[in-house]
Design a protein around this motif. Structure first.
Motif, PDB file in Angstrom:
ATOM      1  N   ALA A 110      46.727  29.202 107.082  1.00 57.76           N
ATOM      2  CA  ALA A 110      46.038  29.809 108.219  1.00 57.76           C
ATOM      3  C   ALA A 110      44.762  29.032 108.527  1.00 57.76           C
ATOM      4  N   GLY A 111      44.532  28.802 109.790  1.00 59.02           N
ATOM      5  CA  GLY A 111      43.322  28.108 110.214  1.00 59.02           C
ATOM      6  C   GLY A 111      43.523  26.625 110.473  1.00 59.02           C
ATOM      7  N   VAL A 112      44.631  26.066 110.017  1.00 63.63           N
ATOM      8  CA  VAL A 112      44.905  24.652 110.282  1.00 63.63           C
ATOM      9  C   VAL A 112      45.166  24.496 111.776  1.00 63.63           C
ATOM     10  N   LYS A 113      44.558  23.474 112.357  1.00 63.77           N
ATOM     11  CA  LYS A 113      44.752  23.195 113.777  1.00 63.77           C
ATOM     12  C   LYS A 113      45.345  21.808 113.934  1.00 63.77           C
ATOM     13  N   VAL A 114      46.295  21.690 114.848  1.00 66.42           N
ATOM     14  CA  VAL A 114      46.874  20.393 115.186  1.00 66.42           C
ATOM     15  C   VAL A 114      46.880  20.238 116.698  1.00 66.42           C
ATOM     16  N   GLN A 115      46.916  19.007 117.138  1.00 68.69           N
ATOM     17  CA  GLN A 115      46.999  18.697 118.556  1.00 68.69           C
ATOM     18  C   GLN A 115      48.407  18.200 118.862  1.00 68.69           C
ATOM     19  N   HIS A 116      48.964  18.669 119.957  1.00 66.09           N
ATOM     20  CA  HIS A 116      50.267  18.191 120.416  1.00 66.09           C
ATOM     21  C   HIS A 116      50.249  18.161 121.942  1.00 66.09           C
ATOM     22  N   GLU A 117      50.463  16.982 122.484  1.00 63.15           N
ATOM     23  CA  GLU A 117      50.455  16.794 123.929  1.00 63.15           C
ATOM     24  C   GLU A 117      49.172  17.332 124.560  1.00 63.15           C
ATOM     25  N   GLY A 118      48.042  17.107 123.880  1.00 66.69           N
ATOM     26  CA  GLY A 118      46.749  17.527 124.391  1.00 66.69           C
ATOM     27  C   GLY A 118      46.459  19.005 124.257  1.00 66.69           C
ATOM     28  N   ILE A 119      47.310  19.720 123.543  1.00 64.56           N
ATOM     29  CA  ILE A 119      47.141  21.163 123.356  1.00 64.56           C
ATOM     30  C   ILE A 119      46.829  21.443 121.894  1.00 64.56           C
ATOM     31  N   GLU A 120      45.824  22.290 121.655  1.00 69.17           N
ATOM     32  CA  GLU A 120      45.492  22.689 120.290  1.00 69.17           C
ATOM     33  C   GLU A 120      46.392  23.847 119.874  1.00 69.17           C
ATOM     34  N   ILE A 121      46.985  23.706 118.690  1.00 64.86           N
ATOM     35  CA  ILE A 121      47.852  24.755 118.150  1.00 64.86           C
ATOM     36  C   ILE A 121      47.245  25.196 116.818  1.00 64.86           C
ATOM     37  N   LEU A 122      47.041  26.490 116.685  1.00 65.13           N
ATOM     38  CA  LEU A 122      46.437  27.083 115.497  1.00 65.13           C
ATOM     39  C   LEU A 122      47.526  27.706 114.635  1.00 65.13           C
ATOM     40  N   VAL A 123      47.515  27.391 113.346  1.00 66.03           N
ATOM     41  CA  VAL A 123      48.442  28.027 112.410  1.00 66.03           C
ATOM     42  C   VAL A 123      47.854  29.365 112.003  1.00 66.03           C
ATOM     43  N   ILE A 124      48.651  30.414 112.119  1.00 69.62           N
ATOM     44  CA  ILE A 124      48.268  31.745 111.652  1.00 69.62           C
ATOM     45  C   ILE A 124      49.389  32.256 110.752  1.00 69.62           C
ATOM     46  N   THR A 125      49.123  33.312 110.023  1.00 65.46           N
ATOM     47  CA  THR A 125      50.150  33.935 109.189  1.00 65.46           C
ATOM     48  C   THR A 125      50.308  35.396 109.614  1.00 65.46           C
ATOM     49  N   SER A 126      51.337  36.005 109.105  1.00 65.26           N
ATOM     50  CA  SER A 126      51.561  37.424 109.430  1.00 65.26           C
ATOM     51  C   SER A 126      50.545  38.325 108.737  1.00 65.26           C
ATOM     52  N   ARG A 127      49.726  37.771 107.836  1.00 65.55           N
ATOM     53  CA  ARG A 127      48.671  38.562 107.193  1.00 65.55           C
ATOM     54  C   ARG A 127      47.452  38.713 108.099  1.00 65.55           C
ATOM     55  N   ALA A 128      47.343  37.868 109.111  1.00 66.67           N
ATOM     56  CA  ALA A 128      46.234  37.961 110.062  1.00 66.67           C
ATOM     57  C   ALA A 128      46.543  39.047 111.089  1.00 66.67           C
ATOM     58  N   PRO A 129      45.520  39.686 111.639  1.00 68.52           N
ATOM     59  CA  PRO A 129      45.770  40.730 112.637  1.00 68.52           C
ATOM     60  C   PRO A 129      46.636  40.252 113.808  1.00 68.52           C
ATOM     61  N   LEU A 130      46.352  39.058 114.329  1.00 67.96           N
ATOM     62  CA  LEU A 130      47.149  38.551 115.442  1.00 67.96           C
ATOM     63  C   LEU A 130      48.579  38.263 115.001  1.00 67.96           C
ATOM     64  N   GLY A 131      48.741  37.642 113.834  1.00 69.85           N
ATOM     65  CA  GLY A 131      50.087  37.349 113.333  1.00 69.85           C
ATOM     66  C   GLY A 131      50.899  38.606 113.121  1.00 69.85           C
ATOM     67  N   SER A 132      50.282  39.598 112.549  1.00 70.45           N
ATOM     68  CA  SER A 132      50.957  40.877 112.302  1.00 70.45           C
ATOM     69  C   SER A 132      51.358  41.542 113.621  1.00 70.45           C
ATOM     70  N   ALA A 133      50.464  41.478 114.601  1.00 71.10           N
ATOM     71  CA  ALA A 133      50.745  42.091 115.896  1.00 71.10           C
ATOM     72  C   ALA A 133      51.861  41.366 116.640  1.00 71.10           C
ATOM     73  N   LEU A 134      52.043  40.076 116.375  1.00 72.58           N
ATOM     74  CA  LEU A 134      53.083  39.301 117.057  1.00 72.58           C
ATOM     75  C   LEU A 134      54.480  39.555 116.514  1.00 72.58           C
ATOM     76  N   LEU A 135      54.573  39.936 115.244  1.00 74.96           N
ATOM     77  CA  LEU A 135      55.893  40.095 114.630  1.00 74.96           C
ATOM     78  C   LEU A 135      56.789  41.028 115.443  1.00 74.96           C
ATOM     79  N   HIS A 136      57.995  40.564 115.682  1.00 77.64           N
ATOM     80  CA  HIS A 136      59.052  41.312 116.376  1.00 77.64           C
ATOM     81  C   HIS A 136      58.796  41.514 117.872  1.00 77.64           C
ATOM     82  N   ARG A 137      57.731  40.933 118.397  1.00 79.05           N
ATOM     83  CA  ARG A 137      57.441  41.058 119.825  1.00 79.05           C
ATOM     84  C   ARG A 137      58.239  40.031 120.618  1.00 79.05           C
TER      85      ARG A 137
END
Length: 160
Positions: A110-137
């Motif tokens: 969690a917290g690792v950031k990578v760039q792809h095609e000029g876009i920043e992508i943040l790694v999150i896990t299901s233990r984070a509030p956002l990750g947990s809220a995304l599951l099954h959506r």
């Protein structure tokens, strides 16, 4: 967005982070055990501080090794509307202000950031509030995270 390429960038970033952490741990260990850092009196704490730093660096190396191993063993799954968002999903979000955000739901790192095609992508896990809220959506779903005045609303634009 090519999820496989994003995944490869995350692997490369973790491998690079591991290499840096190993070098830092080695340097900290050498400093902690160097003869010039032997305490000359009870107030001389340079060696002790270096030992604490070496221990912390060693823990960091193990954390990165574990995250890298989990990512190397991660099976990338295509998005499935039956299951919704799961670990290994690449998700595009937009907040109420219209700001777009890309997240990769990973097993760790969690917290690792990578760039792809000029876009920043943040790694999150299901233990984070956002990750947990995304599951099954599903794309089109809206979600709200946080408490009180710090609540944030997102709409899921796409998932891969």
């Amino acid at each position: 967005m090519n999820k496989q390429q994003v995944y490869q960038r995350i692997l490369a970033r973790l491998a690079q982070d591991l290499e840096i952490a190993v070098r830092a741990a080695k340097t900290a260990h050498e400093t902690a055990t160097h003869e010039e850092n032997i305490a000359e009196n009870k107030y001389d704490t340079l060696g002790l501080e270096a030992a604490y730093l070496a221990a912390g660096q060693s823990r960091r190396v193990e954390e990165i090794r574990q995250a890298l191993s989990l990512f190397e063993n991660l099976q990338l799954r295509d998005f499935d509307e039956q299951s919704g968002i799961q670990t290994s999903a690449l998700v595009e979000l937009v907040n109420d202000s219209g700001q777009h955000r890309w997240v990769f739901l990973g097993p760790d790192a969690a917290g690792v950031k990578v760039q792809h095609e000029g876009i920043e992508i943040l790694v999150i896990t299901s233990r984070a509030p956002l990750g947990s809220a995304l599951l099954h959506r599903l794309p089109g779903d809206e979600l709200e995270i946080g408490q009180g005045n710090t609540r944030q609303r997102y709409e899921i634009l796409d998932a891969y």
